[in-house]
Design a protein around this motif. Sequence first.
Motif, PDB file in Angstrom:
ATOM      1  N   SER A   2      65.669 -25.378  17.860  1.00 58.81           N
ATOM      2  CA  SER A   2      65.586 -26.022  19.165  1.00 58.81           C
ATOM      3  C   SER A   2      64.468 -25.413  19.992  1.00 58.81           C
ATOM      4  N   GLY A   3      64.126 -26.131  21.079  1.00 57.00           N
ATOM      5  CA  GLY A   3      63.074 -25.624  21.948  1.00 57.00           C
ATOM      6  C   GLY A   3      63.439 -24.295  22.578  1.00 57.00           C
ATOM      7  N   ASP A   4      64.724 -24.134  22.989  1.00 54.11           N
ATOM      8  CA  ASP A   4      65.159 -22.869  23.595  1.00 54.11           C
ATOM      9  C   ASP A   4      65.083 -21.725  22.589  1.00 54.11           C
ATOM     10  N   ALA A   5      65.517 -21.988  21.350  1.00 55.83           N
ATOM     11  CA  ALA A   5      65.471 -20.943  20.327  1.00 55.83           C
ATOM     12  C   ALA A   5      64.033 -20.538  20.031  1.00 55.83           C
ATOM     13  N   ALA A   6      63.144 -21.528  19.960  1.00 55.63           N
ATOM     14  CA  ALA A   6      61.734 -21.222  19.705  1.00 55.63           C
ATOM     15  C   ALA A   6      61.146 -20.402  20.847  1.00 55.63           C
ATOM     16  N   ARG A   7      61.544 -20.737  22.075  1.00 55.38           N
ATOM     17  CA  ARG A   7      61.047 -19.975  23.225  1.00 55.38           C
ATOM     18  C   ARG A   7      61.547 -18.538  23.180  1.00 55.38           C
ATOM     19  N   ARG A   8      62.842 -18.347  22.862  1.00 53.70           N
ATOM     20  CA  ARG A   8      63.395 -16.992  22.786  1.00 53.70           C
ATOM     21  C   ARG A   8      62.722 -16.186  21.676  1.00 53.70           C
ATOM     22  N   ALA A  47      63.603  -7.840  12.473  1.00 54.32           N
ATOM     23  CA  ALA A  47      64.159  -8.867  11.584  1.00 54.32           C
ATOM     24  C   ALA A  47      65.622  -9.150  11.923  1.00 54.32           C
ATOM     25  N   GLU A  48      66.368  -8.099  12.243  1.00 53.81           N
ATOM     26  CA  GLU A  48      67.783  -8.282  12.580  1.00 53.81           C
ATOM     27  C   GLU A  48      67.946  -9.093  13.861  1.00 53.81           C
ATOM     28  N   VAL A  49      67.140  -8.777  14.869  1.00 55.15           N
ATOM     29  CA  VAL A  49      67.248  -9.508  16.136  1.00 55.15           C
ATOM     30  C   VAL A  49      66.750 -10.942  15.964  1.00 55.15           C
ATOM     31  N   LEU A  50      65.688 -11.137  15.209  1.00 55.08           N
ATOM     32  CA  LEU A  50      65.203 -12.494  14.942  1.00 55.08           C
ATOM     33  C   LEU A  50      66.283 -13.340  14.266  1.00 55.08           C
ATOM     34  N   HIS A  51      67.005 -12.727  13.346  1.00 54.02           N
ATOM     35  CA  HIS A  51      68.075 -13.460  12.660  1.00 54.02           C
ATOM     36  C   HIS A  51      69.134 -13.920  13.662  1.00 54.02           C
ATOM     37  N   ARG A  52      69.478 -13.057  14.601  1.00 50.10           N
ATOM     38  CA  ARG A  52      70.476 -13.440  15.606  1.00 50.10           C
ATOM     39  C   ARG A  52      69.947 -14.557  16.504  1.00 50.10           C
ATOM     40  N   VAL A  53      68.673 -14.474  16.843  1.00 45.83           N
ATOM     41  CA  VAL A  53      68.086 -15.519  17.684  1.00 45.83           C
ATOM     42  C   VAL A  53      68.149 -16.868  16.971  1.00 45.83           C
ATOM     43  N   THR A  55      70.128 -17.814  14.419  1.00 48.35           N
ATOM     44  CA  THR A  55      71.441 -18.289  13.962  1.00 48.35           C
ATOM     45  C   THR A  55      72.479 -18.370  15.068  1.00 48.35           C
ATOM     46  N   GLU A  56      72.268 -17.610  16.158  1.00 49.76           N
ATOM     47  CA  GLU A  56      73.284 -17.559  17.210  1.00 49.76           C
ATOM     48  C   GLU A  56      72.750 -17.950  18.580  1.00 49.76           C
ATOM     49  N   ALA A  57      71.491 -18.344  18.656  1.00 46.27           N
ATOM     50  CA  ALA A  57      70.860 -18.618  19.951  1.00 46.27           C
ATOM     51  C   ALA A  57      71.037 -17.412  20.877  1.00 46.27           C
ATOM     52  N   PHE A  58      70.808 -16.226  20.315  1.00 43.08           N
ATOM     53  CA  PHE A  58      71.090 -14.971  21.013  1.00 43.08           C
ATOM     54  C   PHE A  58      70.009 -14.649  22.033  1.00 43.08           C
ATOM     55  N   SER A  59      70.445 -14.118  23.183  1.00 42.69           N
ATOM     56  CA  SER A  59      69.521 -13.644  24.213  1.00 42.69           C
ATOM     57  C   SER A  59      70.190 -12.482  24.935  1.00 42.69           C
ATOM     58  N   PRO A  60      69.710 -11.243  24.768  1.00 42.34           N
ATOM     59  CA  PRO A  60      70.392 -10.078  25.338  1.00 42.34           C
ATOM     60  C   PRO A  60      70.221  -9.974  26.849  1.00 42.34           C
ATOM     61  N   GLN A  61      71.283  -9.549  27.517  1.00 47.04           N
ATOM     62  CA  GLN A  61      71.214  -9.370  28.966  1.00 47.04           C
ATOM     63  C   GLN A  61      70.305  -8.210  29.351  1.00 47.04           C
ATOM     64  N   MET A  62      70.205  -7.200  28.477  1.00 49.31           N
ATOM     65  CA  MET A  62      69.406  -6.015  28.797  1.00 49.31           C
ATOM     66  C   MET A  62      67.914  -6.230  28.571  1.00 49.31           C
ATOM     67  N   GLY A  63      67.530  -7.384  28.053  1.00 45.59           N
ATOM     68  CA  GLY A  63      66.125  -7.633  27.765  1.00 45.59           C
ATOM     69  C   GLY A  63      65.797  -7.308  26.321  1.00 45.59           C
ATOM     70  N   TRP A  64      64.694  -7.877  25.832  1.00 47.16           N
ATOM     71  CA  TRP A  64      64.356  -7.727  24.421  1.00 47.16           C
ATOM     72  C   TRP A  64      64.030  -6.289  24.047  1.00 47.16           C
ATOM     73  N   VAL A  65      63.274  -5.596  24.871  1.00 42.94           N
ATOM     74  CA  VAL A  65      62.867  -4.233  24.520  1.00 42.94           C
ATOM     75  C   VAL A  65      64.076  -3.305  24.483  1.00 42.94           C
ATOM     76  N   GLY A  66      64.943  -3.424  25.479  1.00 46.31           N
ATOM     77  CA  GLY A  66      66.146  -2.595  25.497  1.00 46.31           C
ATOM     78  C   GLY A  66      67.027  -2.846  24.291  1.00 46.31           C
ATOM     79  N   TYR A  67      67.160  -4.116  23.914  1.00 42.30           N
ATOM     80  CA  TYR A  67      68.007  -4.427  22.767  1.00 42.30           C
ATOM     81  C   TYR A  67      67.364  -3.966  21.460  1.00 42.30           C
ATOM     82  N   LEU A  68      66.047  -4.086  21.360  1.00 38.05           N
ATOM     83  CA  LEU A  68      65.356  -3.572  20.174  1.00 38.05           C
ATOM     84  C   LEU A  68      65.578  -2.070  20.022  1.00 38.05           C
TER      85      LEU A  68
END
Length: 214
Positions: A2-8, A47-53, A55-68
Amino acid sequence: MSGDAARREAELVAAFSAHQSALRHWLVQAFGRLRDEVDDILQDALAEVLHRVRTEAFSPQMGWVGYLRVVARHRAIDRLRDWERRLFRGLGSGEAWRTDDLTRDSPHVTDPRPGPAEQAVEAERRGRQGLLLSEVLEEFCRWCESRPQRLPMKEAYERSLRGEQPAQIAAGMGLPAHEVYTLLNQARTWVVQRIRQADVDRSVFLTLHRRKGE
């Protein structure tokens, strides 16, 4: 996708690219023993975070860098635990740990299946093993780094803990095979002796203190 997943996904990749150098520096500072593996750890985390994005439309509240950072820390700890498992197998005689090694220290044990109390004691002892191993490995690294001539020993031993065979270590370091065997033997001897000194009551590493024939 989806467009949202591609943006994330685009946001994640952009954040990773922009902060990769800072993430590498942080990992080296936090996990010095893994300095040669930080790029692999970061790629695993991405790779792990990309997989979640995806398959789960994942977006962390703490931001991408913090979650990485969170994911990279978990993957680094996994690698340290793997190192310690390899160290268990490399200590002493070099043979793998076996349950009969432990029960032979208790001659009155007749049932090989431990009860809840025995399981709790063993779990606590294994926890102390991990702590002691971490401390000894850190001390070993500092000891090697205090003298430039010891650095090859440190590199050879770390490569062995990562699963490389002596022939691979020799090729990677440009050393004769017999010299690698000498370095590994010296490193293992140092680590075993230091553990024996620290485990004065012989309650953490049962098999390291057993004499031949016992």
